[in-house]
Design an enzyme around this catalytic site. Structure first.
Site, PDB file in Angstrom:
ATOM      1  N   ASP A 147      53.993 -23.328 -25.784  1.00 38.79           N
ATOM      2  CA  ASP A 147      54.204 -22.616 -27.047  1.00 38.79           C
ATOM      3  C   ASP A 147      55.681 -22.253 -27.172  1.00 38.79           C
ATOM      4  OD1 ASP A 147      53.538 -21.523 -29.461  1.00 38.79           O
ATOM      5  OD2 ASP A 147      52.734 -19.655 -28.626  1.00 38.79           O
ATOM      6  N   HIS A 191      61.099 -15.113 -37.352  1.00 36.06           N
ATOM      7  CA  HIS A 191      60.113 -14.462 -36.483  1.00 36.06           C
ATOM      8  C   HIS A 191      60.778 -13.903 -35.220  1.00 36.06           C
ATOM      9  CE1 HIS A 191      56.503 -13.617 -34.191  1.00 36.06           C
ATOM     10  NE2 HIS A 191      56.986 -14.353 -33.207  1.00 36.06           N
ATOM     11  N   GLU A 209      49.029 -15.289 -34.682  1.00 32.99           N
ATOM     12  CA  GLU A 209      50.320 -15.957 -34.841  1.00 32.99           C
ATOM     13  C   GLU A 209      50.057 -17.275 -35.548  1.00 32.99           C
ATOM     14  OE1 GLU A 209      52.464 -15.985 -31.040  1.00 32.99           O
ATOM     15  OE2 GLU A 209      53.249 -14.009 -31.595  1.00 32.99           O
ATOM     16  N   GLU A 225      50.950 -20.840 -36.569  1.00 29.81           N
ATOM     17  CA  GLU A 225      51.826 -21.844 -35.973  1.00 29.81           C
ATOM     18  C   GLU A 225      51.370 -23.257 -36.351  1.00 29.81           C
ATOM     19  OE1 GLU A 225      52.646 -21.264 -31.839  1.00 29.81           O
ATOM     20  OE2 GLU A 225      52.310 -19.091 -31.926  1.00 29.81           O
ATOM     21  N   ASP A 236      47.563 -18.478 -32.599  1.00 27.92           N
ATOM     22  CA  ASP A 236      47.790 -18.007 -31.237  1.00 27.92           C
ATOM     23  C   ASP A 236      47.518 -16.503 -31.201  1.00 27.92           C
ATOM     24  OD1 ASP A 236      48.669 -17.734 -28.630  1.00 27.92           O
ATOM     25  OD2 ASP A 236      50.778 -17.599 -29.206  1.00 27.92           O
ATOM     26  N   ARG A 267      49.217  -7.360 -28.722  1.00 31.76           N
ATOM     27  CA  ARG A 267      50.608  -6.872 -28.646  1.00 31.76           C
ATOM     28  C   ARG A 267      50.804  -5.775 -27.621  1.00 31.76           C
ATOM     29  NH1 ARG A 267      52.915 -11.185 -30.715  1.00 31.76           N
ATOM     30  NH2 ARG A 267      52.203 -11.607 -32.831  1.00 31.76           N
ATOM     31  N   GLN A 302      50.850  -7.406 -24.265  1.00 31.37           N
ATOM     32  CA  GLN A 302      52.074  -8.219 -24.205  1.00 31.37           C
ATOM     33  C   GLN A 302      53.303  -7.349 -23.923  1.00 31.37           C
ATOM     34  OE1 GLN A 302      52.838 -10.255 -27.925  1.00 31.37           O
ATOM     35  NE2 GLN A 302      54.711 -11.235 -27.197  1.00 31.37           N
ATOM     36  N   LYS A 354      48.185 -13.277 -24.275  1.00 36.05           N
ATOM     37  CA  LYS A 354      48.092 -14.514 -25.064  1.00 36.05           C
ATOM     38  C   LYS A 354      46.966 -15.430 -24.601  1.00 36.05           C
ATOM     39  CE  LYS A 354      52.100 -14.186 -27.352  1.00 36.05           C
ATOM     40  NZ  LYS A 354      52.234 -14.362 -28.793  1.00 36.05           N
ATOM     41  N   THR A 412      43.246 -19.320 -28.065  1.00 35.45           N
ATOM     42  CA  THR A 412      44.115 -19.898 -29.087  1.00 35.45           C
ATOM     43  C   THR A 412      43.240 -20.847 -29.903  1.00 35.45           C
ATOM     44  OG1 THR A 412      45.979 -19.833 -27.546  1.00 35.45           O
ATOM     45  CG2 THR A 412      46.232 -21.228 -29.496  1.00 35.45           C
ATOM     46  N   GLU A 425      54.520  -8.169 -37.747  1.00 35.21           N
ATOM     47  CA  GLU A 425      55.619  -8.244 -38.713  1.00 35.21           C
ATOM     48  C   GLU A 425      55.184  -7.731 -40.087  1.00 35.21           C
ATOM     49  OE1 GLU A 425      58.030 -12.165 -38.109  1.00 35.21           O
ATOM     50  OE2 GLU A 425      56.028 -12.444 -37.277  1.00 35.21           O
TER      51      GLU A 425
END
Ligand code: CA
Length: 396
Positions: A117, A124, A190, A192, A224, A228, A231, A244, A248, A349
């Protein structure tokens, strides 16, 4: 281009898309199909009837054997299919092998070999830099010199529709003295784009940026899922791990690079200039726009075309030390975010780490709650969609 197959208005699967996936129909063995409109073309019996070389590869429960054939075979197969769907005289040949998509269940399209990844969207990376390291420069010094990435967990890549169990783990608030254990309270997405490798490379031999299309078959949508709070506590100094690796999700239909040709755009200017192994004469990106829906409400539309690193550069970088890629490898772009607030590809975000909630249905929303369903779709043009990847959160 038109087809004798009726294609509903607004379908992502026009006659020039022809993405491949693996479907299950009733209690029959899973096998390879191509999507057109709201139908699946059952390729194994069709290819057998036409005595096509390699017809048996479509009876496999994954795309891997087909992916390993390489670009000349991918192209020949695409041309064979394009011809069949646009030539009215082929209707009687193909029609018996059409199955409504509503009658099948889509599977994981390929057995995932390795998963890498990246972190290739400047917007971002800058947003996360501001949120995770508010006292320093948003981008770290290496970011414009190499496509930053990490090795993810291939074994927990799941088919679209798989329920996502809220992960538990260690988390520690910045002002807390010690970590606690429990369900993630900051579960996120996420958005992607994922690149699917077909042709393997040789150990010790880097893949040049010019050879991208020889190795990569096509693309899928990637969500993904990210915890948080887990993480933030675990990622220094070795990077993402349990925040993570729990799941996925990927979309079921793999859209070929050949189908995406019309949406290829030149890569933006890279300043400072990159090292020679990352330079190429025709580096491109794809003009693809995602749409993210939370429980059916559109919350964001991230644009892919402005992603800083091209997929050819990502492939060149991940093999420059001599590491191989294998058939079934997946490498993803990293979260895609645009400059506007409604173009951000994650809830950390979109809600600015929870400080600025989104209003959805009159309710303030930040991170994912149990029962939430997130669906990502994407378009490279009319009739040229990537389908969708969806998942619903279940309690820890
Ligand atoms: Ca990611």
């Amino acid at each position: 281009m038109t087809s004798w197959i009726e294609i509903p208005d607004g379908s992502p699967f026009g006659p020039e898309n022809l993405p491949l996936g693996v479907f299950r129909h009733g209690d029959e063995e899973p096998r390879v199909g191509a999507a057109i409109g709201d139908q699946v073309i059952d390729l194994a019996p069709l290819a057998s009837a036409q005595m096509l070389d390699g017809a048996q590869l479509f009876a496999e429960p994954t795309l891997n054997a087909f992916l390993a054939l390489g670009r000349p075979a991918w192209r020949a197969t695409r041309n064979w299919l394009l011809d069949l769907v646009r030539t009215a005289g082929d209707r009687d040949t193909v029609e018996p092998h059409l199955i409504p998509q509503s009658a099948v269940t889509m599977q994981l399209p390929f057995a995932v070999a390795d998963y890498v990844d990246f972190y290739a969207s400047e917007q971002h990376a800058s947003n996360l830099g501001r949120l995770f390291r508010p006292d320093s420069e948003p981008l770290l010094p290496n970011w414009k010199h190499l496509p930053v990435g990490y090795h993810g967990r291939a074994g927990t890549i799941v088919a679209s529709g798989t329920e996502i169990v809220r992960p538990s783990g260690q988390r520690k608030a910045p002002d807390a003295g010690a970590p606690t254990f429990g369900p993630s309270q900051r579960l996120d997405i996420e958005v992607e784009l994922g690149y699917v490798v077909g042709t393997p490379s040789t150990l010790g031999k880097p893949v040049s940026v010019e050879d991208f299309e020889e190795h990569v078959y096509g693309v899928v949508l990637v969500n993904d899922w990210s915890a948080r709070d887990l993480q933030a506590w675990e990622y220094v100094p070795l990077g993402p791990f349990l925040g993570k690796s729990f799941a996925t999700s990927i979309s079921p239909w793999v859209v070929s690079l050949d189908a995406l040709t019309a949406s290829a755009v030149p890569l933006g200017v890279q300043d400072p200039p990159v090292l020679p192994y990352l330079r190429g004469s025709h580096l491109t990106n794809y003009d693809i726009t995602f749409e993210v829906r939370l429980n059916g409400h559109l919350v964001s539309s991230p644009p892919y075309r402005d992603v800083y690193w091209s997929p050819a550069q990502m492939l060149a970088h991940m093999t420059v030390n001599g590491a191989t890629v294998r058939t079934g490898d997946l490498y993803a772009s990293g979260t895609v975010s645009g400059a506007a607030k409604d173009q951000r590809g994650s809830f950390i975000e979109l809600s600015w780490a929870g400080r600025d909630p989104l209003m959805i249905d009159g309710k303030p929303r930040t991170f994912l709650e149990d029962g939430d369903e997130v669906t990502i779709t994407a378009w490279a043009g009319p009739g040229l969609g990537l389908g969708e990847v969806t998942g619903r959160i279940t309690p820890a």
